[in-house]
Design an enzyme around this catalytic site. Structure first.
Site, short mmCIF file in Angstrom:
data_model
loop_
_atom_site.label_atom_id
_atom_site.label_comp_id
_atom_site.label_asym_id
_atom_site.label_seq_id
_atom_site.Cartn_x
_atom_site.Cartn_y
_atom_site.Cartn_z
N GLU A 210 -43.23 23.01 12.99
CA GLU A 210 -43.11 24.28 12.24
C GLU A 210 -42.56 23.90 10.88
OE1 GLU A 210 -41.85 26.67 10.29
OE2 GLU A 210 -40.61 27.88 11.66
N LYS B 101 -31.70 16.42 18.00
CA LYS B 101 -30.99 15.97 16.81
C LYS B 101 -30.85 17.13 15.83
CE LYS B 101 -31.71 14.52 12.76
NZ LYS B 101 -30.46 14.92 12.09
N GLU C 188 -42.46 25.74 -1.33
CA GLU C 188 -41.36 26.45 -0.71
C GLU C 188 -40.05 26.06 -1.41
OE1 GLU C 188 -40.25 25.23 3.33
OE2 GLU C 188 -40.26 27.34 3.88
N CYS D 151 -37.53 30.34 7.31
CA CYS D 151 -38.90 29.79 7.29
C CYS D 151 -39.92 30.85 6.91
CB CYS D 151 -39.33 29.24 8.64
SG CYS D 151 -38.08 28.38 9.52
P1 ADP Z 1 -34.88 19.77 4.71
O1 ADP Z 1 -35.37 19.10 3.47
O2 ADP Z 1 -35.09 21.23 4.71
O3 ADP Z 1 -33.51 19.36 5.12
P2 ADP Z 1 -36.01 17.96 6.62
O4 ADP Z 1 -37.40 17.91 7.14
O5 ADP Z 1 -35.55 16.82 5.78
O6 ADP Z 1 -35.87 19.33 5.87
O7 ADP Z 1 -34.96 18.12 7.81
C1 ADP Z 1 -35.22 18.76 9.03
C2 ADP Z 1 -34.75 17.87 10.15
O8 ADP Z 1 -35.50 16.66 10.12
C3 ADP Z 1 -33.27 17.46 10.04
O9 ADP Z 1 -32.71 17.43 11.33
C4 ADP Z 1 -33.37 16.06 9.48
O10 ADP Z 1 -32.27 15.25 9.80
C5 ADP Z 1 -34.63 15.55 10.14
N1 ADP Z 1 -35.27 14.41 9.45
C6 ADP Z 1 -35.24 14.14 8.12
N2 ADP Z 1 -35.91 12.99 7.87
C7 ADP Z 1 -36.37 12.52 9.05
C8 ADP Z 1 -37.14 11.38 9.46
N3 ADP Z 1 -37.56 10.47 8.59
N4 ADP Z 1 -37.42 11.23 10.77
C9 ADP Z 1 -37.02 12.15 11.68
N5 ADP Z 1 -36.28 13.23 11.36
C10 ADP Z 1 -35.97 13.44 10.08
#
Ligand code: ADP
Length: 493
Positions: free
Chosen positions: A264, A188, A397, A299
């Site tokens: 990570e 995803k 961060e 990162c």
């Molecule tokens: P950022 O705030 O830097 O966008 P996220 O952790 O929200 O970091 O996003 C990193 C990845 O995790 C993206 O692909 C996002 O769609 C996914 N993501 C965000 N929320 C969820 C969740 N509740 N469950 C699984 N994947 C998630």
């Protein structure tokens, strides 16, 4: 890089993007779409499938079937290697197209994106492909009446959830070793960096990766990502992103099938400059690059400079000069050194950190929003001098072009400040003193410590965090450990 070719590619109209599931392009099960907004100019450039839980379930089922029927996991290693090498070749052949597509969506400067995205993804897939037929099991030195064999078996279906800063590079760090090991995958991408990964999946099919082995489902994290994390049919979950999401993934794993989860989660990496650094100009230049490339959306960005007090003022001056010389602007101009911030939301967050620093009386240099006639999300690199350990900027961060600078008086204090966050991903030490360099490597709690440089490592070394920066490793042969299970056979002779 040819500017005319880039300009031609940036003007190509984009058809709606779909999932790639079981070898086919498919729309979301409820036909929903999400707009793809370009940070380059703020306009909607296309749409992508807004994945549903049903879509994620069907992709996981396809990956499960492809794993269980052995079309990939039981393919002769040499044959699997051939397919992956072909895929790497196709990625390289389409590198500029992939890079421009990615930049239109995530805003990284093209001068960096071409190398760091498709070229790096191709190199990564090739690296792991070449290792496939060099992974041996073991014969244990047992009592001669028995034979103890240790097999390494593919772990099964891998769920990969990846971020928006380097979708192809970070994606390939998961895809390469997982597929080389014989696993299948559902990936995803992030909401704001999906297109080039969908394209990558299409190229996988062209290369001969069997249907169902590599599936990409686009959409929202809390829907598609959550379904992958909660699935009873995903054996391993790999993730790069925020700590908050990482925590949710661990919870989802615990409440479902206790799948292995490798995270990570970024960092607040200290870049420590001693007065005896071999070359302060070089240190300032590399350190500025170490935080400001890709608008700080890296990162391992060296987002905290800890500098020996007696050179503090001088070093801030040097950093300021380098920051001011960075050309910020249109990421598809080959001369741009720092492109667009990924999204309006991210830009607001970056500026908010600076507002807070100002309200605490910190000296903020640069960091203004840059308004372009074309629209889009841009800001100048920012340096915040005299950041204190309790400031949010020291602890959290930003994931933007914002550098916190803090003076220290002794080696001991430098170590204390360096370790004084919940993160532990990367660090650097600038010194001419060899003993001090080795002492610092031992004492800094981080997965990667640079000496007299920052960033720019290659595939041969592992990348992973300690503390709340995560667990497990991307890159190097160690990355295979996530995707291979040990199975022993104990045979009476
Ligand atoms: P950022 O705030 O830097 O966008 P996220 O952790 O929200 O970091 O996003 C990193 C990845 O995790 C993206 O692909 C996002 O769609 C996914 N993501 C965000 N929320 C969820 C969740 N509740 N469950 C699984 N994947 C998630």
């Amino acid at each position: 890089m040819n500017q005319d070719r880039i300009d031609a590619l940036r003007a190509v109209p984009l058809a709606p993007f779909q999932h790639v599931i079981n070898g086919c392009r498919v729309s979301a099960s409820d036909a929903g779409v999400l707009p793809v907004v370009s940070p380059v100019n703020g306009t909607t450039i296309t749409t992508m499938a807004r994945g549903t839980r049903k879509d994620a379930i069907s992709a996981i089922a396809a990956a499960r079937e492809a794993f269980d029927n052995g079309c990939w996991s039981e393919m002769a290693p040499l044959a699997r290697k051939k397919v992956l090498l072909k895929w790497a070749e196709l990625i390289e052949a389409n590198a500029l197209e992939l890079a421009v597509l990615g930049v239109r969506e995530n805003g990284t400067e093209i001068s960096m994106a071409l190398k760091a995205e498709p070229m790096s993804a191709a190199a990564t897939i090739r690296f792991y492909a070449e290792a496939i037929d060099k992974l041996f099991g073991e014969v244990a030195p047992t009592d001669p009446a028995f034979l103890g064999l240790v097999h390494r078996e593919p772990a099964g279906v891998v769920g990969a959830i990846v971020p928006w800063n380097f979708p192809l590079m970070i994606g390939a760090w998961k895809i390469g070793p997982a597929l080389a090991a014989g696993c299948t995958m559902v990936l995803k991408p992030a909401e704001t960096a999906s297109l080039s990964l969908v394209r990558l999946a299409e190229l996988a099919l062209d290369a001969g990766v069997p249907p169902g082995v590599f599936n990409v489902v686009t959409g929202e994290g809390h829907v598609v990502g959550a379904q992958i994390a909660e699935s009873m049919d995903v054996d391993v979950l790999v993730f790069t992103g925020s700590g908050a999401t990482g925590r949710r993934l661990l919870e989802a794993a615990a409440q479902s099938n206790m799948k292995r989860v490798y995270l990570e989660l970024g960092g607040k990496s200290p870049n420590i400059v001693f007065a005896d650094a071999p070359d302060l100009d070089e240190a300032a230049k590399v350190s500025a690059h170490g935080i400001f490339r890709n608008s700080g959306q890296v990162c391992i960005a060296g987002s905290r400079i800890l500098v020996e007090r007696r050179i503090h003022e001088l070093f801030v001056e040097k950093l300021t000069a380098h920051a001011a010389s960075i050309k910020v602007g249109d990421p598809l101009d080959v001369t741009t050194q720092s492109g667009a911030v990924n999204s309006e939301r991210q830009l607001r967050q970056n500026l908010q950190f600076l507002e807070e620093a100002r309200s605490l009386g910190r000296k903020v240099i640069g960091g203004q929003q840059i308004l372009q006639e074309s629209g889009g999300f841009y800001m100048a690199p920012a340096i915040v001098a005299d950041t204190a350990r309790d400031d949010r900027l020291f602890q959290e961060e930003v994931f933007g072009p914002v550098l916190a600078v803090t003076p220290f008086d002794s080696e001991e204090e430098a170590v204390k400040l360096a370790n004084d966050t919940r993160y532990g991903l990367a660090a650097a030490v600038w010194t001419s003193n060899l003993s001090r360099a080795h002492r610092m490597v031992r004492k800094i709690r981080a997965g990667l410590v640079h000496i007299n440089t920052y960033g720019g490592s290659d595939l041969t070394i592992p990348l992973g965090g300690v503390k709340q920066s995560g667990n497990g490793h991307d890159k190097s042969l160690h990355a295979f450990d996530k995707f291979l299970d040990l199975k022993t056979a104990w045979i009476k002779l």
